[in-house]
Design a protein around this motif. Structure first.
Motif, mmCIF file in Angstrom:
data_model
loop_
_atom_site.group_PDB
_atom_site.id
_atom_site.type_symbol
_atom_site.label_atom_id
_atom_site.label_comp_id
_atom_site.label_asym_id
_atom_site.label_seq_id
_atom_site.Cartn_x
_atom_site.Cartn_y
_atom_site.Cartn_z
ATOM 1 N N ALA A 80 0.511 -1.365 -0.520
ATOM 2 C CA ALA A 80 0.092 -0.196 0.149
ATOM 3 C C ALA A 80 0.848 1.596 -0.165
ATOM 4 C CB ALA A 80 -0.509 0.086 1.386
ATOM 5 N N SER A 81 2.338 1.545 0.337
ATOM 6 C CA SER A 81 3.081 2.445 0.484
ATOM 7 C C SER A 81 4.767 2.001 -0.101
ATOM 8 C CB SER A 81 3.079 3.058 1.862
ATOM 9 O OG SER A 81 3.948 2.314 2.372
ATOM 10 N N GLY A 82 5.301 2.965 0.032
ATOM 11 C CA GLY A 82 6.773 3.002 -0.018
ATOM 12 C C GLY A 82 7.567 2.252 1.093
ATOM 13 N N LEU A 83 6.901 2.219 2.573
ATOM 14 C CA LEU A 83 7.416 2.262 3.357
ATOM 15 C C LEU A 83 8.033 0.799 3.448
ATOM 16 C CD1 LEU A 83 5.677 4.931 5.401
ATOM 17 C CD2 LEU A 83 7.619 5.485 4.180
ATOM 18 N N PRO A 84 8.689 0.745 3.996
ATOM 19 C CA PRO A 84 9.387 -0.350 4.566
ATOM 20 C C PRO A 84 8.333 -1.038 6.253
ATOM 21 C CG PRO A 84 11.181 0.856 5.448
ATOM 22 C CD PRO A 84 10.211 1.607 4.400
ATOM 23 N N VAL A 85 8.207 -2.285 6.456
ATOM 24 C CA VAL A 85 6.922 -2.833 7.163
ATOM 25 C C VAL A 85 7.431 -3.694 8.179
ATOM 26 C CG1 VAL A 85 5.372 -4.352 8.382
ATOM 27 C CG2 VAL A 85 5.736 -2.719 5.035
ATOM 28 N N MET A 86 7.511 -3.043 9.712
ATOM 29 C CA MET A 86 8.128 -4.294 10.439
ATOM 30 C C MET A 86 6.182 -4.777 11.310
ATOM 31 S SD MET A 86 9.400 -2.760 14.385
ATOM 32 C CE MET A 86 10.730 -2.492 14.686
ATOM 33 N N LEU A 87 7.165 -5.620 11.204
ATOM 34 C CA LEU A 87 5.311 -6.396 11.699
ATOM 35 C C LEU A 87 5.694 -6.579 13.629
ATOM 36 C CD1 LEU A 87 6.014 -10.027 9.164
ATOM 37 C CD2 LEU A 87 4.258 -8.038 9.150
ATOM 38 N N TYR A 88 4.482 -6.895 13.802
ATOM 39 C CA TYR A 88 4.284 -6.841 15.089
ATOM 40 C C TYR A 88 3.600 -8.100 15.945
ATOM 41 C CZ TYR A 88 3.070 -4.896 20.102
ATOM 42 O OH TYR A 88 3.453 -3.543 21.130
ATOM 43 N N ASP A 89 4.837 -9.049 16.485
ATOM 44 C CA ASP A 89 4.415 -10.427 16.697
ATOM 45 C C ASP A 89 3.600 -10.843 18.000
ATOM 46 O OD1 ASP A 89 2.423 -12.867 16.567
ATOM 47 O OD2 ASP A 89 5.266 -13.765 16.146
ATOM 48 N N THR A 97 5.087 -18.842 9.056
ATOM 49 C CA THR A 97 4.662 -18.189 8.080
ATOM 50 C C THR A 97 5.571 -17.009 7.928
ATOM 51 O OG1 THR A 97 1.967 -17.992 8.564
ATOM 52 C CG2 THR A 97 2.396 -15.990 7.762
ATOM 53 N N MET A 98 5.942 -16.411 8.402
ATOM 54 C CA MET A 98 6.908 -15.283 9.102
ATOM 55 C C MET A 98 8.630 -15.590 7.865
ATOM 56 S SD MET A 98 7.352 -13.085 11.224
ATOM 57 C CE MET A 98 6.657 -13.324 12.580
ATOM 58 N N ILE A 99 8.602 -17.126 7.705
ATOM 59 C CA ILE A 99 9.447 -17.460 6.407
ATOM 60 C C ILE A 99 8.804 -16.364 5.081
ATOM 61 C CG2 ILE A 99 10.732 -19.016 5.483
ATOM 62 C CD1 ILE A 99 10.604 -19.934 8.590
ATOM 63 N N ARG A 100 7.578 -16.760 4.921
ATOM 64 C CA ARG A 100 6.986 -16.355 3.371
ATOM 65 C C ARG A 100 6.800 -15.084 3.308
ATOM 66 N NH1 ARG A 100 4.181 -21.170 4.831
ATOM 67 N NH2 ARG A 100 1.824 -20.209 5.523
ATOM 68 N N LEU A 101 5.972 -14.197 4.831
ATOM 69 C CA LEU A 101 6.658 -13.090 4.186
ATOM 70 C C LEU A 101 7.874 -12.184 4.202
ATOM 71 C CD1 LEU A 101 3.448 -12.869 7.392
ATOM 72 C CD2 LEU A 101 3.834 -11.637 5.117
ATOM 73 N N ALA A 102 9.142 -12.763 4.842
ATOM 74 C CA ALA A 102 10.243 -12.310 4.140
ATOM 75 C C ALA A 102 10.809 -12.306 3.025
ATOM 76 C CB ALA A 102 11.562 -13.076 4.715
ATOM 77 N N GLU A 103 9.870 -13.282 2.242
ATOM 78 C CA GLU A 103 10.350 -12.595 0.944
ATOM 79 C C GLU A 103 9.961 -11.424 0.031
ATOM 80 O OE1 GLU A 103 8.110 -16.295 -0.856
ATOM 81 O OE2 GLU A 103 9.541 -17.592 0.011
ATOM 82 N N HIS A 104 8.833 -11.176 0.805
ATOM 83 C CA HIS A 104 8.361 -9.439 0.484
ATOM 84 C C HIS A 104 9.551 -8.428 0.477
ATOM 85 C CE1 HIS A 104 6.155 -5.924 -0.187
ATOM 86 N NE2 HIS A 104 5.144 -6.567 -0.817
ATOM 87 N N PRO A 105 9.717 -7.161 -0.141
ATOM 88 C CA PRO A 105 10.357 -6.350 -0.608
ATOM 89 C C PRO A 105 10.448 -5.374 0.214
ATOM 90 C CG PRO A 105 9.525 -6.713 -2.829
ATOM 91 C CD PRO A 105 9.400 -7.605 -2.311
ATOM 92 N N ARG A 106 9.722 -5.323 1.508
ATOM 93 C CA ARG A 106 9.602 -4.487 2.113
ATOM 94 C C ARG A 106 8.812 -4.608 3.227
ATOM 95 N NH1 ARG A 106 7.143 -1.689 -2.630
ATOM 96 N NH2 ARG A 106 5.046 -2.432 -2.156
ATOM 97 N N ILE A 107 8.727 -6.160 3.943
ATOM 98 C CA ILE A 107 8.399 -6.573 5.230
ATOM 99 C C ILE A 107 10.167 -6.836 5.917
ATOM 100 C CG2 ILE A 107 7.874 -8.380 6.546
ATOM 101 C CD1 ILE A 107 5.575 -8.497 4.165
ATOM 102 N N VAL A 108 10.711 -6.298 6.050
ATOM 103 C CA VAL A 108 11.844 -6.367 6.907
ATOM 104 C C VAL A 108 12.608 -6.336 7.988
ATOM 105 C CG1 VAL A 108 12.117 -4.204 4.496
ATOM 106 C CG2 VAL A 108 12.585 -3.612 6.571
#
Length: 297
Positions: free
Chosen positions: A131-140, A153-164
Motif C-alpha cells: 500500500a505504500s513505499g515504506l518498509p514494514v515491521m511486523l508486530y507479533d 508464515t514469517m518465513i514466507r513474508l520475509a520474501e516480500h521486499p518491503r517486509i524487513v
C-alpha cells in the motif's frame, strides 16, 4: 555470526503519546520527549504503538504526532509509525498517511479480535506492504491479538521486499530463532526482559518501553555487547530488571506505568485515555524509588 542489518536503528523506544491534562494531544511535549530519548541513546522511535495508546488516538492525531516528532528530531532517529488495526483497508490507509507525514517505516500488528488464519494473515500483511513505499515491521504479540504469526508464515513474508523487520513479543524463543536462521528479517525484542538474550542470537536491537524512562541504560546493554564485553552486558541487563518488572509485569499496562514514572520525573506524559486508568500513588512512588536507585551514581 553474520551481522544483521538494522533498518530502523538499534535502540528503539516505544514512545508514549503525551497528552495535556485535559486529554488533548500534546505535540510540544511529544517533541521534547522525543528529543530527550534521542539524546539519551535511542536511534529509533516507535510512535502510536501499544505504549503510544494507538487504540485511542485518531488517524489525524497519529499523523500530527509523526510530523511533530520529525520536526523535533530531524534525521537523528528513524521514526516507525504504528498503523495496524483489525481492518486491512484501514491499515493500508494508515500506511499511506504515515508515509505522507514523514515516517521512515510502519509497524503493523496482527489483526485482533477476528483471529484470521495464517493464510489470511499473510494476505493482510502483503496487502499493507503493497500500500505504500515504506518498509514494514511486523508486530507479533499474540498475548494481545489472540493470533500468532507462525514461524512458517514469517518465513514466507520475509520474501516480500518491503517486509524487513519484526517486533517480537511472541515469547517463543525457539520459533524466533528458526526465523532468524532462515531469513534476513531484522528482529527487535519487544519485551524488555529479552533485550540482551535476543540480541545475542542475532537480533537487530529492541523496541523498549522502559527506555521511555532510562534510554541510556537500555542502549548501554547493547553497547557493551557490541564491544565484546558480554559480562558487562549481562550485568547491565540484570541491573535494569527490577525496573522492567515494575513497569511491565506488575499487573498494569506499560503505558500506565511509563506515564506514571515520567510524570514523577517532570517529563511530558499526561494522563492515559480511557479505558485505561492512571496508576495509583503507591505505584508511582515505587517506580520513582526504583528509578532513583538505578540512576544514582
Amino acid at each position: 555470526m553474520t551481522i544483521r542489518r538494522k533498518p530502523f536503528g538499534r535502540t528503539l523506544c516505544a514512545m508514549i503519546t503525551p497528552f495535556t491534562e485535559a486529554g488533548a494531544l500534546d505535540l510540544e511535549g511529544a517533541g521534547r520527549l522525543a528529543d530527550r530519548l534521542v539524546a539519551g541513546g535511542c536511534d529509533g522511535l516507535v510512535l502510536s504503538g501499544t505504549t503510544g495508546e494507538s487504540p485511542t488516538t485518531t488517524d489525524s492525531e497519529k499523523a500530527d504526532l509523526i510530523a511533530a516528532v520529525r520536526e523535533a528530531v530531524g534525521d537523528r532517529a528513524a521514526l516507525v509509525a504504528g498503523v495496524g488495526t483489525a481492518d486491512t483497508r484501514h491499515t493500508a490507509e494508515g500506511a499511506r498517511a504515515a508515509e505522507k507525514a514523514g515516517a521512515d517505516g510502519v509497524l503493523v500488528v496482527t489483526p485482533y479480535y477476528s483471529r484470521p488464519p495464517q493464510e489470511a494473515l499473510e494476505a493482510h500483511f502483503r496487502q499493507v506492504a503493497d500500500a505504500s513505499g515504506l518498509p514494514v515491521m511486523l508486530y507479533d504479540i499474540p498475548g494481545r491479538t489472540g493470533t500468532r504469526i507462525e514461524p512458517e508464515t514469517m518465513i514466507r513474508l520475509a520474501e516480500h521486499p518491503r517486509i524487513v523487520a519484526v517486533k517480537d513479543c511472541s515469547y517463543d524463543f525457539l520459533g524466533t530463532q528458526k526465523v532468524l536462521a532462515a531469513t534476513e528479517l531484522a528482529y527487535y525484542a519487544g519485551c524488555d526482559e529479552h533485550v540482551l538474550a535476543l540480541y545475542a542470537v542475532g537480533a537487530a536491537g529492541c523496541v523498549s518501553t522502559v527506555a521511555n524512562a532510562v534510554p541510556g541504560r537500555i542502549a548501554a546493554v547493547l553497547d557493551a555487547f557490541d564491544a565484546g564485553d558480554t559480562a558487562r552486558a549481562a550485568e547491565l541487563q540484570l541491573g535494569v530488571t527490577p525496573l522492567i518488572e515494575a513497569m511491565m509485569d506488575a499487573g498494569l499496562p506499560g503505558t500506565v506505568t511509563a506515564k506514571a514514572l515520567l510524570g514523577r520525573l517532570g517529563l511530558p506524559a499526561g494522563p492515559v485515555r480511557p479505558p485505561l486508568l492512571p496508576a495509583g500513588r503507591e505505584t508511582a512512588d515505587a517506580l520513582a524509588a526504583l528509578y532513583e536507585r538505578l540512576v544514582a551514581p
